[in-house]
Design a protein around this motif. Structure first.
Motif, PDB file in Angstrom:
ATOM      1  N   ALA A 118      11.071  13.489   4.013  1.00  0.00           N
ATOM      2  CA  ALA A 118       9.679  14.435   4.238  1.00  0.00           C
ATOM      3  C   ALA A 118       8.473  13.933   3.080  1.00  0.00           C
ATOM      4  N   GLU A 119       7.786  13.955   3.278  1.00  0.00           N
ATOM      5  CA  GLU A 119       6.401  13.430   2.254  1.00  0.00           C
ATOM      6  C   GLU A 119       7.469  13.828   1.030  1.00  0.00           C
ATOM      7  N   GLY A 120       7.210  12.826  -0.324  1.00  0.00           N
ATOM      8  CA  GLY A 120       7.100  12.952  -1.506  1.00  0.00           C
ATOM      9  C   GLY A 120       8.592  11.979  -1.743  1.00  0.00           C
ATOM     10  N   LYS A 121       9.309  12.113  -0.386  1.00  0.00           N
ATOM     11  CA  LYS A 121      10.907  11.041  -0.432  1.00  0.00           C
ATOM     12  C   LYS A 121      11.013  10.010  -0.358  1.00  0.00           C
ATOM     13  N   THR A 122      11.468   9.291  -0.611  1.00  0.00           N
ATOM     14  CA  THR A 122      12.078   8.061  -0.565  1.00  0.00           C
ATOM     15  C   THR A 122      12.773   7.307   0.570  1.00  0.00           C
ATOM     16  N   ILE A 123      13.012   5.547   0.679  1.00  0.00           N
ATOM     17  CA  ILE A 123      14.082   4.979   1.076  1.00  0.00           C
ATOM     18  C   ILE A 123      13.858   3.608   1.237  1.00  0.00           C
ATOM     19  N   VAL A 124      15.427   3.045   0.631  1.00  0.00           N
ATOM     20  CA  VAL A 124      14.643   2.283  -0.015  1.00  0.00           C
ATOM     21  C   VAL A 124      14.389   0.665   0.656  1.00  0.00           C
ATOM     22  N   GLN A 165      21.050   2.802   8.410  1.00  0.00           N
ATOM     23  CA  GLN A 165      19.298   3.366   8.451  1.00  0.00           C
ATOM     24  C   GLN A 165      18.916   2.478   9.368  1.00  0.00           C
ATOM     25  N   ILE A 166      18.318   3.978  10.595  1.00  0.00           N
ATOM     26  CA  ILE A 166      17.410   3.556  11.850  1.00  0.00           C
ATOM     27  C   ILE A 166      16.056   3.530  11.574  1.00  0.00           C
ATOM     28  N   TYR A 167      15.110   3.042  11.885  1.00  0.00           N
ATOM     29  CA  TYR A 167      13.910   3.058  11.628  1.00  0.00           C
ATOM     30  C   TYR A 167      13.212   3.301  12.659  1.00  0.00           C
ATOM     31  N   ILE A 168      12.448   4.207  12.968  1.00  0.00           N
ATOM     32  CA  ILE A 168      11.679   4.364  14.340  1.00  0.00           C
ATOM     33  C   ILE A 168      10.013   4.250  14.045  1.00  0.00           C
ATOM     34  N   PRO A 169       9.027   3.279  14.399  1.00  0.00           N
ATOM     35  CA  PRO A 169       7.661   3.213  14.214  1.00  0.00           C
ATOM     36  C   PRO A 169       7.160   4.122  14.507  1.00  0.00           C
ATOM     37  N   LEU A 170       5.737   4.747  13.754  1.00  0.00           N
ATOM     38  CA  LEU A 170       5.133   5.331  14.746  1.00  0.00           C
ATOM     39  C   LEU A 170       3.414   4.751  14.333  1.00  0.00           C
ATOM     40  N   PRO A 171       2.540   5.040  15.417  1.00  0.00           N
ATOM     41  CA  PRO A 171       1.081   4.226  14.843  1.00  0.00           C
ATOM     42  C   PRO A 171       0.514   5.782  13.885  1.00  0.00           C
ATOM     43  N   GLU A 172      -0.304   4.551  13.042  1.00  0.00           N
ATOM     44  CA  GLU A 172      -0.265   5.092  11.553  1.00  0.00           C
ATOM     45  C   GLU A 172      -1.055   6.845  12.277  1.00  0.00           C
ATOM     46  N   ASN A 173      -1.044   7.262  11.020  1.00  0.00           N
ATOM     47  CA  ASN A 173      -2.060   9.377  11.032  1.00  0.00           C
ATOM     48  C   ASN A 173      -1.629   9.761  12.102  1.00  0.00           C
ATOM     49  N   ALA A 174      -0.953   9.454  13.440  1.00  0.00           N
ATOM     50  CA  ALA A 174      -0.937  10.345  14.690  1.00  0.00           C
ATOM     51  C   ALA A 174       0.254  11.392  14.713  1.00  0.00           C
ATOM     52  N   PHE A 175       1.273  11.700  13.468  1.00  0.00           N
ATOM     53  CA  PHE A 175       1.701  12.669  13.329  1.00  0.00           C
ATOM     54  C   PHE A 175       1.769  13.420  12.208  1.00  0.00           C
ATOM     55  N   SER A 176       2.919  14.516  12.361  1.00  0.00           N
ATOM     56  CA  SER A 176       2.469  15.324  10.396  1.00  0.00           C
ATOM     57  C   SER A 176       4.357  15.469  10.909  1.00  0.00           C
ATOM     58  N   GLU A 200       0.875  -1.450  -0.299  1.00  0.00           N
ATOM     59  CA  GLU A 200      -0.890   0.048  -0.340  1.00  0.00           C
ATOM     60  C   GLU A 200       1.019   1.147  -0.126  1.00  0.00           C
ATOM     61  N   ARG A 201       1.892   1.168  -0.441  1.00  0.00           N
ATOM     62  CA  ARG A 201       2.870   2.568  -0.470  1.00  0.00           C
ATOM     63  C   ARG A 201       3.103   2.717  -2.409  1.00  0.00           C
ATOM     64  N   ASP A 202       2.771   3.820  -2.922  1.00  0.00           N
ATOM     65  CA  ASP A 202       3.560   4.450  -3.750  1.00  0.00           C
ATOM     66  C   ASP A 202       5.064   3.653  -4.241  1.00  0.00           C
ATOM     67  N   LEU A 203       5.560   2.846  -4.958  1.00  0.00           N
ATOM     68  CA  LEU A 203       6.917   2.855  -5.308  1.00  0.00           C
ATOM     69  C   LEU A 203       8.001   3.235  -6.471  1.00  0.00           C
ATOM     70  N   THR A 240       1.944   5.353   3.561  1.00  0.00           N
ATOM     71  CA  THR A 240       0.551   4.253   3.090  1.00  0.00           C
ATOM     72  C   THR A 240       0.289   5.660   2.643  1.00  0.00           C
ATOM     73  N   ILE A 241      -0.663   4.563   1.164  1.00  0.00           N
ATOM     74  CA  ILE A 241      -1.735   5.760   0.163  1.00  0.00           C
ATOM     75  C   ILE A 241      -2.807   6.018   1.344  1.00  0.00           C
ATOM     76  N   HIS A 242      -3.139   5.562   2.489  1.00  0.00           N
ATOM     77  CA  HIS A 242      -4.230   5.905   3.280  1.00  0.00           C
ATOM     78  C   HIS A 242      -3.938   6.997   4.139  1.00  0.00           C
ATOM     79  N   THR A 243      -2.642   7.395   4.313  1.00  0.00           N
ATOM     80  CA  THR A 243      -1.841   8.181   5.398  1.00  0.00           C
ATOM     81  C   THR A 243      -1.698   9.288   4.412  1.00  0.00           C
ATOM     82  N   THR A 244      -1.723  10.544   5.902  1.00  0.00           N
ATOM     83  CA  THR A 244      -1.259  11.689   4.662  1.00  0.00           C
ATOM     84  C   THR A 244       0.120  11.811   5.876  1.00  0.00           C
ATOM     85  N   GLY A 245      -0.241  11.683   7.355  1.00  0.00           N
ATOM     86  CA  GLY A 245       1.552  11.935   7.946  1.00  0.00           C
ATOM     87  C   GLY A 245       2.296  10.273   7.798  1.00  0.00           C
TER      88      GLY A 245
END
Length: 306
Positions: free
Chosen positions: A229-235, A174-185, A55-58, A121-126
């Motif tokens: 940032a929005e629109g940026k990507t990571i491998v 690369q360090i990942y910090i998972p977040l709740p969906e649609n909780a933060f901007s 569910e992510r733009d690839l 994801t395509i369903h979230t804004t944050g």
């Protein structure tokens, strides 16, 4: 007719017919790896990779002549894609959505080695996660990525944040910090990533920099907080890179991040064996998302005037 039949076959996955062409095409000649090896890898790793693509733009990087040869970025879904390929339009780009094995195998047959996804994801804004991209100037300075990762880990532990780490498959970590969906901007997460970047550069200015211009960085590691940032990507985790060693963006256990760590330790041909022996270090990523205490971190930053 016989040779042509060998050059093209079909496999059926969940009722979808995926064409496989030129299975013996050399892709990583120095490793002796052909297209069929790559396709088998994608099938074997799919349970661990697909959750990070779903569910992510690839955006993909394709290598039509194999690793080390000509490459090109592809965002728009090509006209010749089969009917089962799902797409999603974002800013006039018709992105492929790779949420299933059939789509992943079709991409593999198209010689898409590098699979890059946005932070939502395509369903979230944050953002669905925060990712720190620790990018040294070359593999010779990979140790700087290790030092930065260990410093960031210490901060995250003190903030009670759960984090995960992987190689980039090239020259960094690369360090990942998972977040709740649609909780933060992205604006909120930017305050945090910039704070971490500034902390590293102030503490060890000879090692780390936030300088955007390469010519001004010297041999310092670039802490790219603007990349999140929005629109940026990571491998994506478990994506193979287009380098000659067929290195993989490999999830690690934090205990593996030592000064002896090297990205060359994680090529495609050993990844499945590694997962079978050690499991997937990102296995608990998804259960960490809803419980991540990021709101208190934002309040703490506000109190500090960040």
């Amino acid at each position: 007719m016989g040779s042509r039949a060998k050059e093209r076959t079909e496999i059926h996955i969940d009722g979808k017919a995926v064409a496989i062409t030129h299975p013996d095409k050399p892709l990583w000649p120095e490793k002796g790896l052909n297209k069929i090896d790559y396709l088998q890898y994608l099938r074997d790793v799919s349970d661990f990779m697909l959750p990070f693509l779903r569910e992510r733009d690839l955006t993909v990087i394709r290598y039509p002549h194999g690793a080390g040869g000509e490459k090109f970025f592809q965002k728009n879904c090509p006209d010749y894609a089969p009917d089962f390929i799902r797409t999603h339009e974002t800013h006039d780009i018709d992105y492929i959505i790779c949420s299933d094995l059939a789509t992943l195998m079709w991409l593999g047959n198209q010689l898409a080695f590098e699979l890059h996804v946005p932070f939502q994801t395509i369903h979230t804004t944050g953002p669905s996660e925060i990712v720190f991209d620790l990018d040294p100037p070359s593999r010779n300075e990979f140790g700087l990525a290790v030092e930065a990762a260990l410093m960031i880990k210490e901060i995250l532990i003190n903030l009670n944040l759960t984090s995960f780490v992987k190689t980039s498959g090239n020259k960094g970590l690369q360090i990942y910090i998972p977040l709740p969906e649609n909780a933060f901007s992205y604006e909120e997460t930017r305050k945090f990533t910039q704070f971490i970047a500034d902390f590293l550069t102030e503490k060890e200015s000879k090692w780390f920099t936030t300088e955007r211009l390469k010519k001004n960085r010297g041999n310092r590691l670039y802490v790219d907080y603007l990349q999140h940032a929005e629109g940026k990507t990571i491998v994506a985790p478990y994506s193979v890179r287009g380098n000659k060693e067929a290195l993989v963006a490999t999830p690690l256990e934090w205990e593996e991040v030592t000064r002896d760590l090297r990205p060359e330790q994680f090529p495609m041909d050993t990844t499945i064996k590694r997962i079978k022996e050690k499991g997937c270090p990102f296995e608990k990523f998804w259960q960490a998302k809803p419980n991540q205490p990021f709101e208190p971190v934002l309040r703490w930053l506000a109190e500090k005037g960040v």
